[in-house]
Motif scaffolding. Structure first.
Motif, PDB file in Angstrom:
ATOM      1  N   VAL A 204       0.826  -1.209   0.000  1.00 46.53           N
ATOM      2  CA  VAL A 204       0.000   0.000   0.000  1.00 46.53           C
ATOM      3  C   VAL A 204       0.859   1.257   0.000  1.00 46.53           C
ATOM      4  CG1 VAL A 204      -1.640   1.341   1.390  1.00 46.53           C
ATOM      5  CG2 VAL A 204      -1.981  -1.115   1.076  1.00 46.53           C
ATOM      6  N   LEU A 205       2.012   1.191   0.663  1.00 49.37           N
ATOM      7  CA  LEU A 205       2.884   2.369   0.776  1.00 49.37           C
ATOM      8  C   LEU A 205       3.756   2.593  -0.448  1.00 49.37           C
ATOM      9  CD1 LEU A 205       4.100   2.106   4.489  1.00 49.37           C
ATOM     10  CD2 LEU A 205       2.370   3.641   3.545  1.00 49.37           C
ATOM     11  N   LEU A 206       3.991   1.579  -1.252  1.00 51.37           N
ATOM     12  CA  LEU A 206       4.923   1.701  -2.379  1.00 51.37           C
ATOM     13  C   LEU A 206       4.570   2.820  -3.370  1.00 51.37           C
ATOM     14  CD1 LEU A 206       5.954  -1.968  -3.270  1.00 51.37           C
ATOM     15  CD2 LEU A 206       7.311  -0.193  -2.138  1.00 51.37           C
ATOM     16  N   PRO A 207       3.294   3.078  -3.671  1.00 52.79           N
ATOM     17  CA  PRO A 207       2.987   4.189  -4.587  1.00 52.79           C
ATOM     18  C   PRO A 207       3.460   5.553  -4.096  1.00 52.79           C
ATOM     19  CG  PRO A 207       1.104   2.719  -4.425  1.00 52.79           C
ATOM     20  CD  PRO A 207       2.082   2.289  -3.365  1.00 52.79           C
ATOM     21  N   ASN A 208       3.768   5.665  -2.792  1.00 49.90           N
ATOM     22  CA  ASN A 208       4.267   6.941  -2.260  1.00 49.90           C
ATOM     23  C   ASN A 208       5.751   7.154  -2.547  1.00 49.90           C
ATOM     24  OD1 ASN A 208       1.741   7.481  -1.094  1.00 49.90           O
ATOM     25  ND2 ASN A 208       2.273   6.386   0.781  1.00 49.90           N
ATOM     26  N   GLU A 209       6.434   6.144  -3.071  1.00 51.96           N
ATOM     27  CA  GLU A 209       7.880   6.229  -3.257  1.00 51.96           C
ATOM     28  C   GLU A 209       8.332   7.419  -4.110  1.00 51.96           C
ATOM     29  OE1 GLU A 209      10.528   4.839  -1.930  1.00 51.96           O
ATOM     30  OE2 GLU A 209       9.273   3.715  -0.551  1.00 51.96           O
ATOM     31  N   PRO A 210       7.629   7.783  -5.202  1.00 51.32           N
ATOM     32  CA  PRO A 210       8.088   8.963  -5.971  1.00 51.32           C
ATOM     33  C   PRO A 210       8.148  10.239  -5.138  1.00 51.32           C
ATOM     34  CG  PRO A 210       6.553   7.676  -7.275  1.00 51.32           C
ATOM     35  CD  PRO A 210       6.533   7.087  -5.892  1.00 51.32           C
ATOM     36  N   ILE A 211       7.151  10.439  -4.265  1.00 51.05           N
ATOM     37  CA  ILE A 211       7.160  11.626  -3.396  1.00 51.05           C
ATOM     38  C   ILE A 211       8.292  11.529  -2.383  1.00 51.05           C
ATOM     39  CG2 ILE A 211       5.852  12.908  -1.663  1.00 51.05           C
ATOM     40  CD1 ILE A 211       3.302  12.014  -3.091  1.00 51.05           C
ATOM     41  N   ILE A 212       8.423  10.345  -1.772  1.00 51.55           N
ATOM     42  CA  ILE A 212       9.493  10.137  -0.792  1.00 51.55           C
ATOM     43  C   ILE A 212      10.850  10.313  -1.462  1.00 51.55           C
ATOM     44  CG2 ILE A 212      10.536   8.476   0.798  1.00 51.55           C
ATOM     45  CD1 ILE A 212       7.753   7.230   1.129  1.00 51.55           C
ATOM     46  N   PHE A 213      10.966   9.858  -2.705  1.00 53.26           N
ATOM     47  CA  PHE A 213      12.217  10.001  -3.456  1.00 53.26           C
ATOM     48  C   PHE A 213      12.622  11.467  -3.560  1.00 53.26           C
ATOM     49  CE2 PHE A 213      14.214  10.986  -7.510  1.00 53.26           C
ATOM     50  CZ  PHE A 213      15.301  10.133  -7.529  1.00 53.26           C
ATOM     51  N   LEU A 214      11.693  12.339  -3.956  1.00 55.79           N
ATOM     52  CA  LEU A 214      12.008  13.755  -4.103  1.00 55.79           C
ATOM     53  C   LEU A 214      12.383  14.387  -2.765  1.00 55.79           C
ATOM     54  CD1 LEU A 214       9.244  14.920  -6.613  1.00 55.79           C
ATOM     55  CD2 LEU A 214      11.687  14.678  -7.057  1.00 55.79           C
ATOM     56  N   MET A 215      11.606  14.067  -1.731  1.00 56.72           N
ATOM     57  CA  MET A 215      11.890  14.619  -0.404  1.00 56.72           C
ATOM     58  C   MET A 215      13.258  14.169   0.091  1.00 56.72           C
ATOM     59  SD  MET A 215       8.183  13.901   1.328  1.00 56.72           S
ATOM     60  CE  MET A 215       8.853  14.096   2.963  1.00 56.72           C
ATOM     61  N   THR A 216      13.525  12.868  -0.044  1.00 52.35           N
ATOM     62  CA  THR A 216      14.771  12.315   0.474  1.00 52.35           C
ATOM     63  C   THR A 216      15.973  12.822  -0.304  1.00 52.35           C
ATOM     64  OG1 THR A 216      13.557  10.320   1.130  1.00 52.35           O
ATOM     65  CG2 THR A 216      15.960  10.172   1.080  1.00 52.35           C
ATOM     66  N   ALA A 217      15.861  12.865  -1.635  1.00 51.46           N
ATOM     67  CA  ALA A 217      16.973  13.346  -2.455  1.00 51.46           C
ATOM     68  C   ALA A 217      17.301  14.803  -2.131  1.00 51.46           C
ATOM     69  CB  ALA A 217      16.639  13.186  -3.934  1.00 51.46           C
ATOM     70  N   SER A 218      16.265  15.623  -1.924  1.00 54.01           N
ATOM     71  CA  SER A 218      16.518  17.031  -1.599  1.00 54.01           C
ATOM     72  C   SER A 218      17.235  17.160  -0.254  1.00 54.01           C
ATOM     73  CB  SER A 218      15.210  17.818  -1.587  1.00 54.01           C
ATOM     74  OG  SER A 218      14.361  17.391  -0.541  1.00 54.01           O
ATOM     75  N   LEU A 219      16.827  16.358   0.723  1.00 55.75           N
ATOM     76  CA  LEU A 219      17.481  16.400   2.041  1.00 55.75           C
ATOM     77  C   LEU A 219      18.917  15.884   1.958  1.00 55.75           C
ATOM     78  CD1 LEU A 219      14.548  15.148   4.285  1.00 55.75           C
ATOM     79  CD2 LEU A 219      15.492  17.468   4.204  1.00 55.75           C
ATOM     80  N   MET A 220      19.150  14.873   1.130  1.00 58.43           N
ATOM     81  CA  MET A 220      20.517  14.366   0.955  1.00 58.43           C
ATOM     82  C   MET A 220      21.424  15.448   0.379  1.00 58.43           C
ATOM     83  SD  MET A 220      20.046  10.484  -0.465  1.00 58.43           S
ATOM     84  CE  MET A 220      19.284   9.194   0.534  1.00 58.43           C
ATOM     85  N   MET A 221      20.908  16.203  -0.586  1.00 52.84           N
ATOM     86  CA  MET A 221      21.714  17.279  -1.170  1.00 52.84           C
ATOM     87  C   MET A 221      21.979  18.390  -0.160  1.00 52.84           C
ATOM     88  SD  MET A 221      20.588  17.594  -5.186  1.00 52.84           S
ATOM     89  CE  MET A 221      18.819  17.384  -5.002  1.00 52.84           C
ATOM     90  N   ILE A 222      20.966  18.729   0.626  1.00 52.55           N
ATOM     91  CA  ILE A 222      21.171  19.729   1.678  1.00 52.55           C
ATOM     92  C   ILE A 222      22.218  19.239   2.680  1.00 52.55           C
ATOM     93  CG2 ILE A 222      20.078  20.914   3.622  1.00 52.55           C
ATOM     94  CD1 ILE A 222      17.453  20.868   1.988  1.00 52.55           C
ATOM     95  N   GLY A 223      22.121  17.959   3.053  1.00 52.19           N
ATOM     96  CA  GLY A 223      23.079  17.399   4.000  1.00 52.19           C
ATOM     97  C   GLY A 223      24.492  17.389   3.459  1.00 52.19           C
ATOM     98  N   LEU A 224      24.651  17.017   2.194  1.00 49.97           N
ATOM     99  CA  LEU A 224      25.987  17.002   1.603  1.00 49.97           C
ATOM    100  C   LEU A 224      26.546  18.411   1.498  1.00 49.97           C
ATOM    101  CD1 LEU A 224      28.334  15.545   0.390  1.00 49.97           C
ATOM    102  CD2 LEU A 224      27.104  15.379  -1.786  1.00 49.97           C
ATOM    103  N   ALA A 225      25.694  19.381   1.185  1.00 53.63           N
ATOM    104  CA  ALA A 225      26.144  20.777   1.152  1.00 53.63           C
ATOM    105  C   ALA A 225      26.617  21.212   2.537  1.00 53.63           C
ATOM    106  CB  ALA A 225      25.009  21.676   0.674  1.00 53.63           C
ATOM    107  N   CYS A 226      25.853  20.849   3.574  1.00 53.54           N
ATOM    108  CA  CYS A 226      26.244  21.202   4.944  1.00 53.54           C
ATOM    109  C   CYS A 226      27.574  20.553   5.319  1.00 53.54           C
ATOM    110  CB  CYS A 226      25.160  20.766   5.923  1.00 53.54           C
ATOM    111  SG  CYS A 226      23.626  21.731   5.820  1.00 53.54           S
ATOM    112  N   PHE A 227      27.780  19.324   4.880  1.00 46.23           N
ATOM    113  CA  PHE A 227      29.049  18.644   5.156  1.00 46.23           C
ATOM    114  C   PHE A 227      30.205  19.373   4.478  1.00 46.23           C
ATOM    115  CE2 PHE A 227      32.262  15.585   3.639  1.00 46.23           C
ATOM    116  CZ  PHE A 227      32.742  15.125   4.855  1.00 46.23           C
ATOM    117  N   LYS A 228      30.031  19.738   3.222  1.00 41.90           N
ATOM    118  CA  LYS A 228      31.107  20.416   2.496  1.00 41.90           C
ATOM    119  C   LYS A 228      31.389  21.804   3.056  1.00 41.90           C
ATOM    120  CE  LYS A 228      30.784  17.954  -1.907  1.00 41.90           C
ATOM    121  NZ  LYS A 228      30.745  18.063  -3.385  1.00 41.90           N
TER     122      LYS A 228
END
Length: 400
Positions: A204-228
């Motif tokens: 039931v939750l799998l159709p939400n993956e595209p939204i979660i993908f965008l949210m997670t990818a954006s946070l990963m980029m913010i995190g990597l920027a903060c690390f750098k």
């Protein structure tokens, strides 16, 4: 991977994996349709129950999964290096591929709320951005996050302005409760029944993956920027951490006020949507405030320095601790696996169980890391994508 571990990163990772558990606990204890609900919560809305719910939503919900996603973005760079490094890039792809498998197995065979699959899929996208400058990473990540937050705000506004349809809302709530009741029977049944129901809820939750993908990818980029920029290594200026702390605390105050208003309005559904939107949109700000507090604790010469030291071993074996949490909680709550407490424990009891697991994981992580180079599942994972890897720490050389 760099040879010298960055202790602050381990401490933050430990904070993240422990904090996530309090947010996930209701999802283990009751069916997913009512785990986040207040009105449909099976144990009512007594002061203790509502108090634990409020603290969780105010100080924990979204903050620690956000922190974990940000730190996973850092690991993309630490493992894969620059995009010009083909060998490390190949290692990173193997690492993420095995994580996809772990995520599928965890989600379908253990607990439907898995995040490993989401992180792995987002990681495959962020790996192409790992050599970007901090500015480009930050603008892209923040841009995606702001766009998503605006969409959520528009949805909340639409709900606030829409005419009340109490009959339809009541029917929908009744249907949700009835569905949750059927799921409750399955989760409290045999091992096979709970396993099948878990797999159904995962589907039931799998159709939400595209939204979660965008949210997670954006946070990963913010995190990597903060690390750098040195924020996650404690190298940024003190003034920067103070600014982030003040902004994050203001965001937390705003979230708290919105949830207080939500409770004052008799837990109305439109106000619930507003509260969740504010909570989600401001999560990165609150998370960076927690990062700043951890940096100050690590720099401290007083009692506060104990906190990052205690959390670092938990973070070094965060993968093991995350999956162990699922095994413990399903053993406690799912049928055919252990105590079969599904639907029986109120929020204060869940908080007590969570604190108990925190203590156990802090102690056992320290014991394990004093003897071994990495956690048991970290070792298995690394062996799969790197090949033979020593687990025990090398013994110190004996001098005559």
């Amino acid at each position: 991977m760099t040879k010298d571990r960055i202790v602050l990163l381990d401490s933050l990772r430990g904070l993240g994996v422990l904090g996530i558990l309090l947010c996930n606990a209701p999802d283990f204890a009751v069916p997913p349709g009512i785990a986040e609900s207040v009105k449909s919560w099976p144990h009512g809305t007594g002061p203790d129950t509502l108090g634990v719910w409020f603290v969780t939503q105010w100080l924990f919900q979204r903050k620690f999964v956000t922190l974990f996603a940000m730190l996973f973005g850092v690991s993309i760079f630490l493992v894969g290096g620059e995009r010009t490094d083909k060998e490390r890039g190949s290692t990173l792809r193997k690492r993420l591929s095995w994580m996809v498998l772990f995520g599928v197995l965890h989600g379908f065979a253990i607990w439907y709320g898995d995040v490993l699959l989401s992180y792995a899929l987002a990681g495959f996208a962020v790996m192409f951005a790992r050599s970007w400058s901090p500015k480009r990473l930050l603008w892209t990540g923040v841009g995606v996050w702001v766009a998503f937050s605006l969409l959520m705000t528009a949805g909340a506004a639409a709900m606030m302005l829409a005419p009340s349809e109490s009959a339809q809302a009541g029917a929908a709530a009744s249907a949700q409760i009835a569905k949750a009741g059927l799921a409750e029977i399955q989760y409290s049944g045999t091992f096979l029944q709970s396993l099948v129901q878990n797999a159904k809820d995962r589907l039931v939750l799998l159709p939400n993956e595209p939204i979660i993908f965008l949210m997670t990818a954006s946070l990963m980029m913010i995190g990597l920027a903060c690390f750098k920029l040195g924020l996650f290594t404690g190298e940024a200026r003190t003034r920067t951490y103070v600014i982030l702390l003040v902004i994050g605390l203001l965001a937390l105050a705003g979230v708290g006020l919105v949830f207080v208003q939500f409770m004052a309005q008799d837990l109305s559904r439109p106000m619930s949507m507003v509260a969740m939107t504010v909570q989600m949109a401001t999560a990165p700000l609150s998370t960076l405030a927690y990062v700043s507090l951890m940096v100050f604790a690590a720099r401290s010469k007083s009692f506060w320095s104990v906190i990052p030291r205690a959390l670092a071993p938990v973070g070094q074996m965060a993968f093991t601790n995350y999956l162990t949490q699922s095994l413990i909680m399903t053993a406690l709550f799912y049928g055919g696996r252990g105590l079969n407490l599904h639907g029986e424990v109120d929020r204060p009891g869940l908080a007590a169980i969570t604190i108990g697991i925190w203590i156990v994981q802090i102690l056992w992580s320290r014991w394990w890391m004093d003897r071994f180079a990495m956690g048991p599942l970290e070792w298995l994972w690394r062996r799969l994508y790197r090949g033979p890897t020593p687990l025990r720490r090398p013994r110190p050389a004996v001098t005559a």
